[in-house]
Motif scaffolding. Structure first.
Motif, short mmCIF file in Angstrom:
data_model
loop_
_atom_site.label_atom_id
_atom_site.label_comp_id
_atom_site.label_asym_id
_atom_site.label_seq_id
_atom_site.Cartn_x
_atom_site.Cartn_y
_atom_site.Cartn_z
N THR A 108 0.64 -1.33 -0.18
CA THR A 108 -0.05 0.02 0.20
C THR A 108 0.59 1.20 -0.20
O THR A 108 0.69 2.24 -0.96
CB THR A 108 -1.50 0.01 1.57
OG1 THR A 108 -1.62 -1.29 1.23
CG2 THR A 108 -1.81 1.62 1.47
N ARG A 109 1.79 1.72 1.11
CA ARG A 109 2.55 2.16 1.15
C ARG A 109 3.98 2.47 -0.49
O ARG A 109 3.34 4.43 -0.81
CB ARG A 109 3.80 2.00 2.09
CG ARG A 109 4.81 3.43 1.95
CD ARG A 109 5.57 3.24 2.75
NE ARG A 109 6.69 4.53 3.19
CZ ARG A 109 6.23 5.55 3.53
NH1 ARG A 109 5.19 6.35 3.99
NH2 ARG A 109 7.21 6.76 3.26
N ILE A 110 4.14 1.73 -0.96
CA ILE A 110 4.66 1.73 -3.06
C ILE A 110 3.93 2.28 -3.49
O ILE A 110 3.25 3.34 -3.81
CB ILE A 110 5.41 0.38 -2.56
CG1 ILE A 110 5.85 0.12 -2.10
CG2 ILE A 110 5.54 0.64 -4.54
CD1 ILE A 110 7.65 1.04 -2.22
N SER A 111 2.36 1.86 -3.09
CA SER A 111 1.38 2.26 -4.49
C SER A 111 0.79 3.85 -3.68
O SER A 111 1.68 4.26 -5.05
CB SER A 111 0.01 1.40 -3.90
OG SER A 111 -1.08 1.79 -4.97
N ARG A 112 0.95 3.77 -2.64
CA ARG A 112 1.01 5.45 -2.55
C ARG A 112 2.34 6.45 -3.19
O ARG A 112 1.66 7.86 -3.07
CB ARG A 112 0.59 5.57 -1.00
CG ARG A 112 -0.68 5.15 -0.41
CD ARG A 112 -1.56 5.21 0.64
NE ARG A 112 -1.22 6.61 0.99
CZ ARG A 112 -2.43 7.49 1.07
NH1 ARG A 112 -3.68 7.32 0.61
NH2 ARG A 112 -2.35 8.72 0.97
N ILE A 113 3.55 5.49 -2.64
CA ILE A 113 4.66 6.75 -3.01
C ILE A 113 4.51 6.80 -4.49
O ILE A 113 4.46 8.19 -5.55
CB ILE A 113 6.12 5.78 -2.55
CG1 ILE A 113 5.54 6.23 -1.10
CG2 ILE A 113 6.54 6.20 -3.48
CD1 ILE A 113 7.14 5.08 -0.88
N GLU A 114 4.28 5.77 -5.45
CA GLU A 114 3.41 5.59 -6.47
C GLU A 114 2.90 6.89 -7.39
O GLU A 114 2.89 6.86 -8.83
CB GLU A 114 3.25 4.48 -7.56
CG GLU A 114 5.34 3.76 -7.19
CD GLU A 114 4.84 2.39 -7.86
OE1 GLU A 114 6.39 1.56 -7.96
OE2 GLU A 114 3.69 2.08 -8.47
N SER A 115 1.66 6.74 -6.86
CA SER A 115 1.04 7.65 -7.12
C SER A 115 0.88 8.86 -6.55
O SER A 115 -0.18 10.33 -7.30
CB SER A 115 -1.16 7.31 -6.51
OG SER A 115 -0.50 7.70 -5.19
N GLY A 116 2.09 9.42 -5.58
CA GLY A 116 2.09 10.45 -5.03
C GLY A 116 1.60 11.18 -3.88
O GLY A 116 1.33 11.75 -3.79
N HIS A 117 0.23 9.96 -3.31
CA HIS A 117 -0.12 10.81 -1.95
C HIS A 117 0.98 10.52 -0.95
O HIS A 117 0.26 11.14 0.38
CB HIS A 117 -0.87 9.68 -1.98
CG HIS A 117 -2.27 10.19 -3.51
ND1 HIS A 117 -2.30 9.41 -4.14
CD2 HIS A 117 -3.69 10.85 -3.02
CE1 HIS A 117 -3.52 9.47 -5.04
NE2 HIS A 117 -3.81 10.25 -4.35
#
Length: 287
Positions: free
Chosen positions: A41-50
Motif C-alpha cells: 500500500t505504501r509503495i502504491s501511494r508513493i508511486e501515485s504521489g499521495h
C-alpha cells in the motif's frame, strides 16, 4: 503526506519515475515493499504521489531497480527532499488555486521553460500594470486584495528567468505585439520591458507572424517544462476558464513538444522578432 493532503507535482513526478524504474526492473509492488521494509500500500501511494518518499527509501529502491545513473539518482533524491518544501509562493496560498500552485512549483523546478502565447504576454514577462489589467479584465470578479496578491505572485515568478536562471523560450503571436488589449500607456511599458528581457542570454523571444496563418490557431496557449540538463519535455500546463491543467502522459508531452517545434520553426528569428517589437514600440510613441 504531501502538504494539503493532496499529491503535489513534485511527489507525482517522483512517484511516476520510481514506477517506471520498478517496471523496467520487472519487479512488482510487493517486491519493492520488501526493499524498504514496508507495505504494498505504501509503495502504491508513493508511486501515485499521495505519500512522500524518504530519501533513504529512494536510494534503496533505485539500488534494487539497478539505476546507476548518478544524475538521475540525484534528481530523484532532490525531489524527495523537496516534495514537501515550502516555496516562496505559499505565503499567498490562500489567494491561489491549487492547480496554479502546481504550475508555479513546476516553473520553480524547471531547467527549461517554453511557452506559446497567442493572446497575452505570459506571466513571466508581464509588468505589474499589465498583470493587473489582464487579471481585472478576466471573467471572474476578484476583490482588490486578491488582485494585489496575484500581481505580486506574477512578479515573484519572474525571478526564475533572471540571468543565470532557467533557459526560457517564448513564442508570441504577432497580434500580441501590434494590437494592444490594454491602454496604450500600459502596452508601451510592456513592450519596452519585453525588449529589455529579450536581451538576456538565457531568454529567447520569438514572434509568430500573421503570415503563419492557421498554425497560430492550431493550439491554445501552453507552457512546457524540463527538469534535466536536456530539454526533454516532462510536463505541460494549459490555462482554461476553470483553472490550470497539468499534462504528464508521454503521448501528450510528445504532441506538445512537436507543436512547439512547429511554432518555433515558423516564427521569426530572435533578431527579427526584436526588430518587430521595437517597431511596434516606436509606433505607439509616435501615436
Amino acid at each position: 503526506m504531501p502538504a494539503g493532503g493532496r499529491p503535489t507535482v513534485r511527489s507525482r513526478r517522483l512517484g511516476a519515475a520510481l514506477r517506471r524504474y520498478r517496471q523496467a526492473a520487472k519487479l512488482d509492488q510487493p517486491q519493492a515493499a520488501e526493499v524498504i521494509a514496508s507495505s504494498q500500500t505504501r509503495i502504491s501511494r508513493i508511486e501515485s504521489g499521495h505519500v512522500s518518499a524518504r530519501v533513504i527509501d529512494v536510494r534503496l529502491l533505485l539500488d534494487a531497480y539497478g539505476v546507476r545513473d548518478l544524475e538521475a539518482r540525484a534528481r530523484l533524491e532532490a525531489l524527495a527532499k523537496g516534495s514537501n518544501r515550502r516555496g516562496w509562493w505559499l505565503e499567498h496560498a490562500a489567494h491561489l488555486r491549487a492547480d496554479y500552485l502546481d504550475h508555479i512549483a513546476l516553473e520553480d523546478d524547471a531547467t527549461y521553460i517554453r511557452e506559446w502565447q497567442p493572446v497575452l504576454f505570459p506571466g513571466l514577462l508581464q509588468t505589474a500594470s499589465y498583470a493587473e489589467a489582464s487579471i481585472t479584465a478576466g471573467p471572474n470578479c476578484l476583490d482588490p486584495d486578491r488582485v494585489a496578491h496575484l500581481v505580486k505572485v506574477r512578479q515573484g515568478r519572474q525571478a526564475k528567468i533572471e540571468p543565470g536562471q532557467t533557459t526560457y523560450t517564448v513564442i508570441l503571436w504577432e497580434p500580441v505585439i501590434i494590437h494592444p488589449l490594454v491602454s496604450p500607456e500600459i502596452h508601451r511599458e510592456q513592450l519596452a520591458s519585453v525588449a529589455g528581457v529579450a536581451k538576456r542570454r538565457n531568454v529567447t523571444v520569438q514572434v509568430l507572424p500573421l503570415a503563419a496563418g492557421v498554425l497560430a490557431g492550431a493550439t491554445s496557449a501552453f507552457s512546457s517544462f524540463s527538469f534535466d540538463s536536456a530539454p526533454t519535455v516532462e510536463a505541460v500546463t494549459m490555462e482554461n476558464l476553470r483553472g490550470t491543467s497539468v499534462l504528464e502522459d508521454p503521448e501528450d508531452l510528445s504532441a506538445y513538444a512537436n507543436a512547439f517545434d512547429q511554432l518555433r520553426s515558423a516564427a521569426l528569428a530572435p533578431e527579427a522578432s526584436a526588430r518587430l517589437i521595437r517597431g511596434a514600440l516606436r509606433n505607439i510613441k509616435e501615436e
